[in-house]
Motif scaffolding. Structure first.
Motif, mmCIF file in Angstrom:
data_model
loop_
_atom_site.group_PDB
_atom_site.id
_atom_site.type_symbol
_atom_site.label_atom_id
_atom_site.label_comp_id
_atom_site.label_asym_id
_atom_site.label_seq_id
_atom_site.Cartn_x
_atom_site.Cartn_y
_atom_site.Cartn_z
ATOM 1 N N PHE A 92 7.239 0.163 11.797
ATOM 2 C CA PHE A 92 7.415 1.017 10.627
ATOM 3 C C PHE A 92 8.816 0.912 10.018
ATOM 4 C CE2 PHE A 92 3.987 3.175 13.026
ATOM 5 C CZ PHE A 92 2.978 2.904 12.116
ATOM 6 N N TYR A 93 9.678 0.165 10.656
ATOM 7 C CA TYR A 93 11.022 -0.043 10.112
ATOM 8 C C TYR A 93 11.001 -0.631 8.702
ATOM 9 C CZ TYR A 93 15.676 -1.979 9.469
ATOM 10 O OH TYR A 93 16.901 -2.314 8.943
ATOM 11 N N ALA A 130 14.662 11.070 2.703
ATOM 12 C CA ALA A 130 13.787 11.231 3.872
ATOM 13 C C ALA A 130 13.931 10.035 4.811
ATOM 14 C CB ALA A 130 12.337 11.404 3.425
ATOM 15 N N ALA A 131 14.018 8.848 4.238
ATOM 16 C CA ALA A 131 14.171 7.636 5.048
ATOM 17 C C ALA A 131 15.549 7.577 5.700
ATOM 18 C CB ALA A 131 13.922 6.398 4.193
ATOM 19 N N LEU A 132 16.583 7.917 4.951
ATOM 20 C CA LEU A 132 17.936 7.916 5.526
ATOM 21 C C LEU A 132 18.051 8.907 6.677
ATOM 22 C CD1 LEU A 132 20.445 7.658 2.555
ATOM 23 C CD2 LEU A 132 20.334 6.183 4.558
ATOM 24 N N LYS A 133 17.378 10.033 6.545
ATOM 25 C CA LYS A 133 17.427 11.059 7.589
ATOM 26 C C LYS A 133 16.823 10.557 8.900
ATOM 27 C CE LYS A 133 16.348 15.913 8.307
ATOM 28 N NZ LYS A 133 15.762 17.104 7.714
ATOM 29 N N ARG A 134 15.954 9.539 8.810
ATOM 30 C CA ARG A 134 15.256 9.042 9.985
ATOM 31 C C ARG A 134 15.664 7.633 10.409
ATOM 32 N NH1 ARG A 134 12.999 12.700 7.144
ATOM 33 N NH2 ARG A 134 11.918 14.371 8.228
ATOM 34 N N ILE A 135 16.598 7.037 9.715
ATOM 35 C CA ILE A 135 16.984 5.655 10.012
ATOM 36 C C ILE A 135 17.558 5.510 11.416
ATOM 37 C CG2 ILE A 135 19.322 5.751 9.012
ATOM 38 C CD1 ILE A 135 16.862 2.819 8.666
ATOM 39 N N HIS A 136 18.152 6.572 11.940
ATOM 40 C CA HIS A 136 18.756 6.469 13.275
ATOM 41 C C HIS A 136 17.717 6.241 14.380
ATOM 42 C CE1 HIS A 136 17.734 10.768 13.190
ATOM 43 N NE2 HIS A 136 17.719 10.698 14.508
ATOM 44 N N PHE A 137 16.458 6.532 14.108
ATOM 45 C CA PHE A 137 15.415 6.253 15.095
ATOM 46 C C PHE A 137 15.222 4.743 15.295
ATOM 47 C CE2 PHE A 137 14.061 10.561 13.720
ATOM 48 C CZ PHE A 137 14.141 11.187 14.954
ATOM 49 N N PHE A 138 15.793 3.958 14.393
ATOM 50 C CA PHE A 138 15.675 2.500 14.461
ATOM 51 C C PHE A 138 17.014 1.850 14.806
ATOM 52 C CE2 PHE A 138 12.467 4.184 11.636
ATOM 53 C CZ PHE A 138 11.317 3.595 12.103
ATOM 54 N N ASN A 163 0.816 -1.207 0.000
ATOM 55 C CA ASN A 163 0.000 0.000 0.000
ATOM 56 C C ASN A 163 0.852 1.261 0.000
ATOM 57 O OD1 ASN A 163 -2.845 -0.869 0.008
ATOM 58 N ND2 ASN A 163 -2.121 -2.037 1.754
ATOM 59 N N PHE A 164 2.019 1.202 0.603
ATOM 60 C CA PHE A 164 2.934 2.333 0.605
ATOM 61 C C PHE A 164 3.355 2.696 -0.819
ATOM 62 C CE2 PHE A 164 7.343 3.944 0.889
ATOM 63 C CZ PHE A 164 7.133 5.063 1.673
ATOM 64 N N ILE A 178 6.919 10.663 1.298
ATOM 65 C CA ILE A 178 7.818 11.461 2.148
ATOM 66 C C ILE A 178 7.114 11.841 3.438
ATOM 67 C CG2 ILE A 178 9.033 13.670 2.335
ATOM 68 C CD1 ILE A 178 9.607 13.370 -0.724
ATOM 69 N N ARG A 179 5.871 12.259 3.334
ATOM 70 C CA ARG A 179 5.104 12.603 4.540
ATOM 71 C C ARG A 179 4.973 11.397 5.471
ATOM 72 N NH1 ARG A 179 1.294 15.519 0.748
ATOM 73 N NH2 ARG A 179 1.991 17.680 0.888
ATOM 74 N N ALA A 180 4.707 10.239 4.886
ATOM 75 C CA ALA A 180 4.573 9.027 5.698
ATOM 76 C C ALA A 180 5.888 8.690 6.393
ATOM 77 C CB ALA A 180 4.110 7.857 4.824
ATOM 78 N N ILE A 181 6.982 8.786 5.663
ATOM 79 C CA ILE A 181 8.292 8.502 6.255
ATOM 80 C C ILE A 181 8.592 9.504 7.370
ATOM 81 C CG2 ILE A 181 10.795 8.524 5.808
ATOM 82 C CD1 ILE A 181 9.381 5.990 4.817
ATOM 83 N N MET A 182 8.272 10.761 7.132
ATOM 84 C CA MET A 182 8.508 11.776 8.165
ATOM 85 C C MET A 182 7.657 11.494 9.405
ATOM 86 S SD MET A 182 8.652 15.147 5.718
ATOM 87 C CE MET A 182 8.557 16.318 7.054
ATOM 88 N N ARG A 183 6.403 11.212 9.177
ATOM 89 C CA ARG A 183 5.464 11.028 10.286
ATOM 90 C C ARG A 183 5.760 9.765 11.087
ATOM 91 N NH1 ARG A 183 -1.075 10.831 9.581
ATOM 92 N NH2 ARG A 183 -1.582 10.641 11.783
ATOM 93 N N TYR A 184 5.936 8.658 10.398
ATOM 94 C CA TYR A 184 6.073 7.386 11.094
ATOM 95 C C TYR A 184 7.524 6.980 11.331
ATOM 96 C CZ TYR A 184 1.129 7.212 10.283
ATOM 97 O OH TYR A 184 -0.188 7.527 10.277
ATOM 98 N N GLY A 185 8.425 7.478 10.515
ATOM 99 C CA GLY A 185 9.833 7.171 10.725
ATOM 100 C C GLY A 185 10.349 7.750 12.024
ATOM 101 N N GLU A 186 9.853 8.948 12.362
ATOM 102 C CA GLU A 186 10.327 9.595 13.585
ATOM 103 C C GLU A 186 9.787 8.951 14.854
ATOM 104 O OE1 GLU A 186 9.872 13.832 13.195
ATOM 105 O OE2 GLU A 186 11.152 13.844 11.414
ATOM 106 N N LEU A 187 8.777 8.108 14.708
ATOM 107 C CA LEU A 187 8.270 7.381 15.871
ATOM 108 C C LEU A 187 9.272 6.321 16.329
ATOM 109 C CD1 LEU A 187 4.539 6.834 14.860
ATOM 110 C CD2 LEU A 187 5.465 8.545 16.453
ATOM 111 N N GLY A 188 10.038 5.795 15.379
ATOM 112 C CA GLY A 188 11.020 4.772 15.712
ATOM 113 C C GLY A 188 10.410 3.446 16.120
#
Length: 140
Positions: free
Chosen positions: A64-65, A83-91, A40-41, A50-60
């Motif tokens: 959503f990984y 966008a995903a690389l910017k948030r990968i550290h949350f995981f 579905n993504f 990008i919005r989805a990655i920003m919203r759910y990626g930051e939840l860690g």
């Protein structure tokens, strides 16, 4: 219990995001949840991805990984990858994070992902801040 949690996560992720078709959420096998989430993504346009990655990626949240991992490796849009690389550290506590970062080098021209790739390595503790600075000076 896992099926119910998975349904709630999928409903939460896709509520408010427009896709090509209306989704009907039925009881899912836990093993299929990741596949359904990704299927579905990929229907989303780049801006909504990008919005989805920003919203759910930051939840860690580990649920959503798979989307973050998929986005980095497979999404054709570089902006989605960044966008995903910017948030990968949350995981960073995810088991396969080190192998993911190694695999990226094998399947993607990482120069196109800089400085985000090196920043991700630094935030994950896979390179030092000094190594990051050297990479930026060399243009890696």
């Amino acid at each position: 219990m896992k099926k119910l949690m998975t349904m709630n996560i999928i409903k939460r992720f896709f509520s408010g995001w427009r896709t090509d078709s209306k989704l009907q959420f039925q009881e899912l096998d836990f093993d299929l949840a990741e596949e359904l989430l990704i299927a579905n993504f990929v229907k989303l346009n780049s801006n909504n991805k990008i919005r989805a990655i920003m919203r759910y990626g930051e939840l860690g949240e580990s649920d959503f990984y798979p989307l973050v991992r998929y986005s980095i490796i497979h999404d054709p849009d570089v902006s989605v990858k960044l966008a995903a690389l910017k948030r990968i550290h949350f995981f960073k506590d995810t088991e396969d994070i080190v192998s993911l970062m190694d695999d990226i080098k094998d399947v993607i021209d990482i120069k196109a992902l800089e400085p985000y790739f090196s920043m991700a390595l630094s935030k994950l503790g896979l390179i030092t801040l000094e190594e990051f600075k050297i990479r930026m000076e060399r243009g890696l």
